[in-house]
Every structure is written in structure tokens, then in C-alpha cells.
Motif scaffolding. Structure first.
Motif, PDB file in Angstrom:
ATOM      1  N   GLU A  45      40.149  24.307  57.388  1.00  0.00           N
ATOM      2  CA  GLU A  45      39.716  24.214  58.785  1.00  0.00           C
ATOM      3  C   GLU A  45      40.786  24.739  59.739  1.00  0.00           C
ATOM      4  N   LEU A  46      42.061  24.432  59.459  1.00  0.00           N
ATOM      5  CA  LEU A  46      43.145  24.942  60.298  1.00  0.00           C
ATOM      6  C   LEU A  46      43.172  26.468  60.297  1.00  0.00           C
ATOM      7  N   LEU A  47      43.027  27.057  59.128  1.00  0.00           N
ATOM      8  CA  LEU A  47      43.047  28.518  59.010  1.00  0.00           C
ATOM      9  C   LEU A  47      41.828  29.140  59.676  1.00  0.00           C
ATOM     10  N   ARG A  48      40.683  28.535  59.469  1.00  0.00           N
ATOM     11  CA  ARG A  48      39.462  29.041  60.118  1.00  0.00           C
ATOM     12  C   ARG A  48      39.602  29.021  61.632  1.00  0.00           C
ATOM     13  N   ASP A  49      40.130  27.932  62.161  1.00  0.00           N
ATOM     14  CA  ASP A  49      40.287  27.822  63.609  1.00  0.00           C
ATOM     15  C   ASP A  49      41.299  28.835  64.141  1.00  0.00           C
ATOM     16  N   ARG A  50      42.373  29.097  63.377  1.00  0.00           N
ATOM     17  CA  ARG A  50      43.353  30.072  63.832  1.00  0.00           C
ATOM     18  C   ARG A  50      42.754  31.480  63.819  1.00  0.00           C
ATOM     19  N   LEU A  51      41.977  31.788  62.810  1.00  0.00           N
ATOM     20  CA  LEU A  51      41.305  33.092  62.776  1.00  0.00           C
ATOM     21  C   LEU A  51      40.405  33.253  63.996  1.00  0.00           C
ATOM     22  N   LEU A  52      39.675  32.214  64.325  1.00  0.00           N
ATOM     23  CA  LEU A  52      38.806  32.273  65.507  1.00  0.00           C
ATOM     24  C   LEU A  52      39.621  32.484  66.776  1.00  0.00           C
ATOM     25  N   SER A  53      40.779  31.814  66.870  1.00  0.00           N
ATOM     26  CA  SER A  53      41.617  31.957  68.058  1.00  0.00           C
ATOM     27  C   SER A  53      42.201  33.360  68.182  1.00  0.00           C
ATOM     28  N   LEU A  54      42.305  34.074  67.052  1.00  0.00           N
ATOM     29  CA  LEU A  54      42.792  35.454  67.063  1.00  0.00           C
ATOM     30  C   LEU A  54      41.665  36.452  67.305  1.00  0.00           C
ATOM     31  N   GLY A  55      40.455  35.943  67.484  1.00  0.00           N
ATOM     32  CA  GLY A  55      39.317  36.825  67.705  1.00  0.00           C
ATOM     33  C   GLY A  55      38.730  37.399  66.435  1.00  0.00           C
ATOM     34  N   ALA A  56      39.078  36.814  65.285  1.00  0.00           N
ATOM     35  CA  ALA A  56      38.594  37.304  63.998  1.00  0.00           C
ATOM     36  C   ALA A  56      37.421  36.446  63.519  1.00  0.00           C
ATOM     37  N   ASP A  57      36.517  37.059  62.808  1.00  0.00           N
ATOM     38  CA  ASP A  57      35.392  36.365  62.186  1.00  0.00           C
ATOM     39  C   ASP A  57      35.875  35.808  60.846  1.00  0.00           C
ATOM     40  N   PRO A  58      35.914  34.484  60.669  1.00  0.00           N
ATOM     41  CA  PRO A  58      36.421  33.921  59.414  1.00  0.00           C
ATOM     42  C   PRO A  58      35.694  34.434  58.167  1.00  0.00           C
ATOM     43  N   ASP A  59      34.365  34.572  58.254  1.00  0.00           N
ATOM     44  CA  ASP A  59      33.623  35.065  57.096  1.00  0.00           C
ATOM     45  C   ASP A  59      34.078  36.473  56.714  1.00  0.00           C
ATOM     46  N   LYS A  60      34.234  37.339  57.706  1.00  0.00           N
ATOM     47  CA  LYS A  60      34.668  38.706  57.433  1.00  0.00           C
ATOM     48  C   LYS A  60      36.113  38.730  56.939  1.00  0.00           C
ATOM     49  N   ALA A  61      36.938  37.832  57.460  1.00  0.00           N
ATOM     50  CA  ALA A  61      38.341  37.786  57.032  1.00  0.00           C
ATOM     51  C   ALA A  61      38.469  37.316  55.585  1.00  0.00           C
ATOM     52  N   MET A  62      37.590  36.425  55.161  1.00  0.00           N
ATOM     53  CA  MET A  62      37.661  35.894  53.802  1.00  0.00           C
ATOM     54  C   MET A  62      36.965  36.774  52.772  1.00  0.00           C
ATOM     55  N   SER A  63      35.924  37.483  53.191  1.00  0.00           N
ATOM     56  CA  SER A  63      35.046  38.162  52.237  1.00  0.00           C
ATOM     57  C   SER A  63      35.731  39.164  51.310  1.00  0.00           C
ATOM     58  N   PRO A  64      36.800  39.895  51.740  1.00  0.00           N
ATOM     59  CA  PRO A  64      37.417  40.846  50.805  1.00  0.00           C
ATOM     60  C   PRO A  64      38.068  40.178  49.597  1.00  0.00           C
ATOM     61  N   PHE A  65      38.290  38.876  49.674  1.00  0.00           N
ATOM     62  CA  PHE A  65      39.042  38.178  48.630  1.00  0.00           C
ATOM     63  C   PHE A  65      38.167  37.301  47.735  1.00  0.00           C
ATOM     64  N   VAL A  66      36.896  37.219  48.079  1.00  0.00           N
ATOM     65  CA  VAL A  66      36.000  36.330  47.340  1.00  0.00           C
ATOM     66  C   VAL A  66      35.898  36.738  45.875  1.00  0.00           C
ATOM     67  N   GLU A  67      35.669  38.023  45.620  1.00  0.00           N
ATOM     68  CA  GLU A  67      35.456  38.468  44.243  1.00  0.00           C
ATOM     69  C   GLU A  67      36.675  38.200  43.367  1.00  0.00           C
ATOM     70  N   ALA A  68      37.878  38.558  43.868  1.00  0.00           N
ATOM     71  CA  ALA A  68      39.092  38.387  43.056  1.00  0.00           C
ATOM     72  C   ALA A  68      39.381  36.915  42.793  1.00  0.00           C
ATOM     73  N   LEU A  69      39.277  36.078  43.818  1.00  0.00           N
ATOM     74  CA  LEU A  69      39.575  34.658  43.630  1.00  0.00           C
ATOM     75  C   LEU A  69      38.523  33.967  42.767  1.00  0.00           C
ATOM     76  N   ASP A  70      37.264  34.334  42.978  1.00  0.00           N
ATOM     77  CA  ASP A  70      36.214  33.743  42.144  1.00  0.00           C
ATOM     78  C   ASP A  70      36.388  34.150  40.681  1.00  0.00           C
ATOM     79  N   GLU A  71      36.787  35.401  40.462  1.00  0.00           N
ATOM     80  CA  GLU A  71      36.986  35.856  39.087  1.00  0.00           C
ATOM     81  C   GLU A  71      38.157  35.129  38.444  1.00  0.00           C
ATOM     82  N   TRP A  72      39.225  34.885  39.236  1.00  0.00           N
ATOM     83  CA  TRP A  72      40.366  34.130  38.696  1.00  0.00           C
ATOM     84  C   TRP A  72      39.920  32.732  38.266  1.00  0.00           C
ATOM     85  N   HIS A  73      39.145  32.082  39.125  1.00  0.00           N
ATOM     86  CA  HIS A  73      38.668  30.747  38.779  1.00  0.00           C
ATOM     87  C   HIS A  73      37.746  30.783  37.566  1.00  0.00           C
ATOM     88  N   LEU A  74      36.906  31.818  37.479  1.00  0.00           N
ATOM     89  CA  LEU A  74      35.991  31.928  36.351  1.00  0.00           C
ATOM     90  C   LEU A  74      36.752  32.120  35.043  1.00  0.00           C
TER      91      LEU A  74
END
Length: 214
Positions: free
Chosen positions: A54-83
Motif C-alpha cells: 500500500e505504501l508503494l502504491r500510494d507513492r506511485l500515485l503521488s508521482l503521477g504513475a499508474d500502479p498497475d502499469k508500473a507493476m505489469s512489466p514485472f508480473v511474468e518474471a516474478l510469477d515464474e520465479w514463484h512457480l
């Protein structure tokens, strides 16, 4: 240095890492924890990870960034690591939470070293241990002392975790060069400092393994 595009990448990868950690810890608490006390402690750690998200999401919003777009490039790599590193039992889950996550967080700390102090302080805050280390160390050491034959299996598991983390890290760096550039800037593009960086990472990993008794 908050104008660097790498900052949004760093906060994005951390946000997804924290969200993933929350989900994985909650799942491990529900399905792998051997006692209600263990389930409660792991659930508490999961709640702390969500607060960090939540802290990171709120900071991204305060910087004018979309949290979903900021996170999306990393979803595949992190999900694959967990898998690829799905724990087979309770002890493997604890080693993953301590050793596997630890090596990744060490890299994020290094990448944040030369950022604007407000961003660097936020990164330090969300990377706080929140008791994960003490909990994992206590449980794993007790298990290893009771059954020394566990040492070899858990040591192999820890090496696999680190190898997969480094492999996925290379994928992220290739896709998001701005994030990789933060790490380069943190060591001043100096070969000697780069060597010291990896020496620090190796030392911290060795300390974790020693703490676990494996």
C-alpha cells in the motif's frame, strides 16, 4: 533523482514483489503451517507485506504513475520465479521466505542507494524485515538440530532459490534497462565497486545460510 524513469520501475517491481509476498505467505500459512501458532505468525507477516504494498502504491500515485502499469512489466518474471520455486513443505517455505526473498531485496536496496532520500527512505521502510528472519531462523534451526539429515536438502533448495532469482533478475534487467541502470549508477559504473557489490551480496547470503544452520 526522482525524475529518473528507473524510479517508477523500482517502485513498481517492489510493489508487485510485496503484493506477491502477501499472497504467498497467506497461502503458505493456510496450507503448510503445521500449527495454529505458525499460521497466525505467518499471517501477521503477510499483513505487514500488504501494508508495504500500500505504501508503494500510494507513492506511485503521488508521482503521477499508474500502479498497475508500473507493476505489469514485472508480473511474468516474478510469477515464474514463484512457480519454479513452489515449496514442497513447511521448511522449504520458510527457507524461501528468508533466503530466496532476501537475495532479491538486497539488490533493490543497492539500486535505491543514490536515489532521492525520500524514495530511498521509502524503499528502506518497505524492505524492513518485520520479523520474517527471526521466525524462519528459529523454526528451521530447530528442525535441522532435531534432524541433521535435513541440512543437505534445504541447502540445495536454497541454492536453487538463489539461482532462479538471479535468472529472473537478468530477464527483468533485459526488459527494463532503466531499472538495471539504477544498479549501475549505484556502483558508479566502477568495476571495483561492482566487485564489492557482489561481495556484499554474497556475504549477506552466507550469513543467512549460516543463521539457518544449513
Amino acid at each position: 533523482m526522482t525524475e529518473s524513469p528507473g524510479v517508477v520501475d523500482l517502485l513498481g517491481v517492489l510493489a508487485y514483489a510485496e503484493l506477491s509476498a502477501f499472497l504467498r505467505l497467506a497461502e503458505d500459512a493456510a496450507h503448510l503451517a503445521p500449527t495454529l501458532t505458525d499460521r497466525a505468525v505467518l499471517g501477521e507477516l503477510a499483513v505487514a507485506e500488504y501494508a508495504h504494498f500500500e505504501l508503494l502504491r500510494d507513492r506511485l500515485l503521488s508521482l503521477g504513475a499508474d500502479p498497475d502499469k508500473a507493476m505489469s512489466p514485472f508480473v511474468e518474471a516474478l510469477d515464474e520465479w514463484h512457480l519454479k520455486t513452489t515449496p514442497g513443505d513447511w521448511l522449504e517455505a520458510l527457507v524461501k521466505a528468508y533466503v530466496g526473498t532476501g537475495i532479491a531485496l538486497d539488490f533493490y536496496r543497492e539500486a535505491a542507494r543514490r536515489l532521492d532520500p525520500a524514495i530511498a527512505d521509502l524503499v528502506d521502510e518497505v524492505l524492513m524485515d518485520e520479523g520474517r528472519s527471526a521466525f524462519a531462523v528459529e523454526r528451521v534451526r530447530a528442525a535441522v538440530e532435531a534432524d541433521p539429515t535435513l541440512t543437505g536438502r534445504l541447502a540445495l533448495w536454497a541454492r536453487r532459490l538463489v539461482g532462479e532469482a538471479l535468472s529472473q533478475g537478468q530477464r527483468v534487467a533485459a526488459v527494463r534497462p532503466e531499472l538495471a541502470q539504477l544498479l549501475v549508477e549505484a556502483v558508479h559504473d566502477d568495476q571495483a565497486e561492482i566487485s564489492r557489490l557482489f561481495a556484499r551480496l554474497t556475504e549477506e547470503h552466507g550469513k543467512r545460510m549460516a543463521a539457518l544452520g544449513i
